[in-house]
Design an enzyme around this catalytic site. Structure first.
Site, PDB file in Angstrom:
ATOM      1  N   TYR A  71       0.876  -1.183   0.000  1.00  0.00           N
ATOM      2  CA  TYR A  71       0.000   0.000   0.000  1.00  0.00           C
ATOM      3  C   TYR A  71       0.909   1.227   0.000  1.00  0.00           C
ATOM      4  CZ  TYR A  71      -4.543   2.099   1.475  1.00  0.00           C
ATOM      5  OH  TYR A  71      -5.734   2.784   1.553  1.00  0.00           O
ATOM      6  N   HIS A  85      -2.821   7.778  -2.673  1.00  0.00           N
ATOM      7  CA  HIS A  85      -3.956   6.853  -2.740  1.00  0.00           C
ATOM      8  C   HIS A  85      -4.465   6.549  -1.329  1.00  0.00           C
ATOM      9  CE1 HIS A  85      -6.386   3.347  -3.857  1.00  0.00           C
ATOM     10  NE2 HIS A  85      -5.736   2.658  -2.941  1.00  0.00           N
ATOM     11  N   ARG A 117     -12.921   7.392   6.017  1.00  0.00           N
ATOM     12  CA  ARG A 117     -12.806   8.002   7.353  1.00  0.00           C
ATOM     13  C   ARG A 117     -12.454   9.480   7.193  1.00  0.00           C
ATOM     14  NH1 ARG A 117      -9.639   3.561   7.126  1.00  0.00           N
ATOM     15  NH2 ARG A 117      -7.914   4.952   6.634  1.00  0.00           N
ATOM     16  N   GLU A 155      -6.806  -1.097 -10.126  1.00  0.00           N
ATOM     17  CA  GLU A 155      -5.757  -0.475  -9.308  1.00  0.00           C
ATOM     18  C   GLU A 155      -4.468  -0.497 -10.115  1.00  0.00           C
ATOM     19  OE1 GLU A 155      -5.641  -2.194  -5.334  1.00  0.00           O
ATOM     20  OE2 GLU A 155      -7.163  -0.727  -4.695  1.00  0.00           O
ATOM     21  N   ASP A 159      -4.592  -4.706  -9.907  1.00  0.00           N
ATOM     22  CA  ASP A 159      -5.235  -5.425  -8.806  1.00  0.00           C
ATOM     23  C   ASP A 159      -6.720  -5.054  -8.803  1.00  0.00           C
ATOM     24  OD1 ASP A 159      -5.707  -6.803  -6.453  1.00  0.00           O
ATOM     25  OD2 ASP A 159      -5.042  -5.141  -5.179  1.00  0.00           O
ATOM     26  N   TYR A 176     -13.776  -5.888   5.015  1.00  0.00           N
ATOM     27  CA  TYR A 176     -12.359  -5.708   5.311  1.00  0.00           C
ATOM     28  C   TYR A 176     -12.027  -5.570   6.794  1.00  0.00           C
ATOM     29  CZ  TYR A 176     -11.743  -0.673   6.377  1.00  0.00           C
ATOM     30  OH  TYR A 176     -11.735   0.557   6.964  1.00  0.00           O
ATOM     31  N   LYS A 203     -10.702  -8.658  -3.569  1.00  0.00           N
ATOM     32  CA  LYS A 203      -9.433  -8.555  -4.283  1.00  0.00           C
ATOM     33  C   LYS A 203      -9.010  -9.866  -4.952  1.00  0.00           C
ATOM     34  CE  LYS A 203      -8.191  -4.424  -2.614  1.00  0.00           C
ATOM     35  NZ  LYS A 203      -7.721  -3.295  -3.428  1.00  0.00           N
ATOM     36  N   THR A 260      -1.742   0.841  -5.045  1.00  0.00           N
ATOM     37  CA  THR A 260      -2.183   1.766  -6.096  1.00  0.00           C
ATOM     38  C   THR A 260      -1.302   3.008  -6.113  1.00  0.00           C
ATOM     39  OG1 THR A 260      -4.407   0.964  -5.717  1.00  0.00           O
ATOM     40  CG2 THR A 260      -4.197   2.978  -7.002  1.00  0.00           C
TER      41      THR A 260
END
Ligand code: CA
Length: 439
Positions: A139, A144, A153, A209, A243, A254, A263, A370
């Protein structure tokens, strides 16, 4: 990462198409892939892309003349599997690169022997570049992570661990597919925020992605971490990687253990692995936003700071079924660069992944995460480009898209170019969405 005669921008090949402007595969690139004659059922063989041709490596071993180091590297891949060459490490790979560069260069005495070992790329089909072992998706794209965090959030977009830990999860290698393989829309469980309970059906928020894939070369023994200063030696090369993600399945499933069915229904890898040696002229200093904390010592080295990033230009292109039927070309929906997007280097990912003792093996794959640049048109997912599906992308034929529809074809493109170097590219990374299975 030293430069040598194989990077000389003036070097030309006796394969004329390798000298053409704009080719992805000049003699300075020499990426590895697995091919067979199109439509055939023969075993996959290892090839090297040169211009619009593929050099059959096994045939080249038989017909060419090679020094012992290059011959050993060629023998390693004679069975059609890249992993024995990956396991030999960087020194063997460099010896092979030098020998292939000399053999394919203009004026080489090997021309007549190797000419029969070439096949036009249009006459072959390509598969995933190696049998992929374990797959970890990271990640590393901080823009991203921040943009997606804002959607999930708003008050706390970037979680506090992000600037300390290279965040990742263990993915699924069985569903990594070759360029051009159709992507079936997944079925899954989703739950609207105001619904009392979830429902099961086709994903309605199917996304791409834009990532790089890092393939591991030499592995490490279980229990023996790889220090960051030596981590580059364990990297074989880089691919493009899409992805595919189901954004409506993802938020419901998640928490608390991370992505799962959102995914694992398919990821597309580009067929040619561009080696770390080919990328040597395109290294860049690690860029981080002002105020970022210093990495902990086990993730820090002079090399990773000074030249750990990769200056790879990246684009996302979309062609809908209606565009395809009308003969209209794909349109570019995003353009960015890996160096601008990634908060962690590939060497830092290797160091972190092994820091607790985990063993990597030849042919393991890391997804970069990403790679979105800082600007709104530099995002590597539709989730970001459309602000969570609220701002559709308008296409030239009057259609619009928030997420992918059945029949859409999405392509990633990647290349490196800098003044004083020869441009090199990654070749295609494309998939078309096909309808979900009936329930
Ligand atoms: Ca991902």
């Amino acid at each position: 990462m030293r430069l040598d005669e194989t990077h000389d921008p003036a070097l030309r090949s006796w394969v004329a198409s390798a000298n053409a402007d704009g080719t992805d595969f000049p003699i300075q690139n020499l990426p590895f892939g697995r091919f067979r004659r199109a439509g055939g059922t023969a075993a996959w063989r290892i090839g090297v892309a040169i211009g619009d041709q593929v050099l059959d490596v096994r045939a080249a071993r038989e017909h060419g003349r090679w020094n012992p180091g290059a011959a050993a590297a060629l023998d390693a891949v004679a069975g059609g599997d890249l992993r024995p060459l990956m396991a030999l490490g960087a020194q063997a790979r460099r010896a092979l690169r030098t020998a292939l560069s000399q053999a394919l260069a203009e004026g080489s005495a090997q021309r007549d022997a190797l000419l029969p070992c070439l096949l036009p790329q249009e006459a072959v089909e390509l598969t995933v570049p190696c049998a992929i072992g374990d797959y970890t998706d990271f990640y590393t794209g901080i823009h991203h992570a921040t943009a997606v965090g804002k959607l999930f959030r708003p008050d706390n977009p970037l979680l506090p661990n992000y600037q300390w830990v290279p965040i990742g999860y263990h993915g699924r290698s069985s569903s990594i597919v070759a360029n051009g393989h159709p992507i079936r829309r997944p079925l899954g469980q989703t739950k609207a925020a105001d619904a009392a309970q979830p429902t099961f059906g086709p994903s309605r928020r199917l996304d791409c992605e834009l990532e790089l894939g890092f393939l591991i070369g030499q592995g490490n023994a279980l229990g023996e971490p790889v220090p960051v200063a030596r981590a580059e030696e364990h990297l074989f090369g880089v691919t493009l990687f899409n992805d595919w993600s189901a954004r409506d399945i993802q938020p419901w499933e998640y928490q608390p253990l991370g992505p799962f069915l959102s995914k694992n229904f398919g990821s597309t890898i580009s067929p040619w692995v561009v080696t770390m040696e080919a990328l040597a002229p395109f290294r860049a200093p690690l860029q981080r936003p002002a105020g970022s904390p210093e990495p902990l010592p086990y993730l820090d080295s002079a090399e990773t700071r000074g030249s750990g990033a990769l200056d790879i230009r990246l684009e996302v292109w979309l062609q809908t079924a209606a565009m395809h039927e009308a003969g209209a070309p794909a349109v570019r929906i995003s353009a960015t660069s890996a160096a601008e997007a990634a908060y962690w280097t590939a060497a830092q990912l290797v160091a972190h992944h092994t820091s607790g003792g985990c063993n990597l093996q030849p042919g393991d794959l890391f997804g970069s995460g990403t790679l979105s640049g800082p600007g709104p048109q530099q995002a590597g997912s539709l989730l970001e480009l459309t602000q969570g599906g609220k701002q559709p992308i308008r296409l030239p034929n009057g259609e619009s898209r928030t997420f992918l529809e059945d029949g859409d074809t999405l392509s990633l493109r990647g290349w490196c170019e800098r003044p004083g170097t020869r441009r090199i590219g990654f070749g295609p990374c494309t998939g078309t969405i096909v309808p979900a299975p009936a329930i």
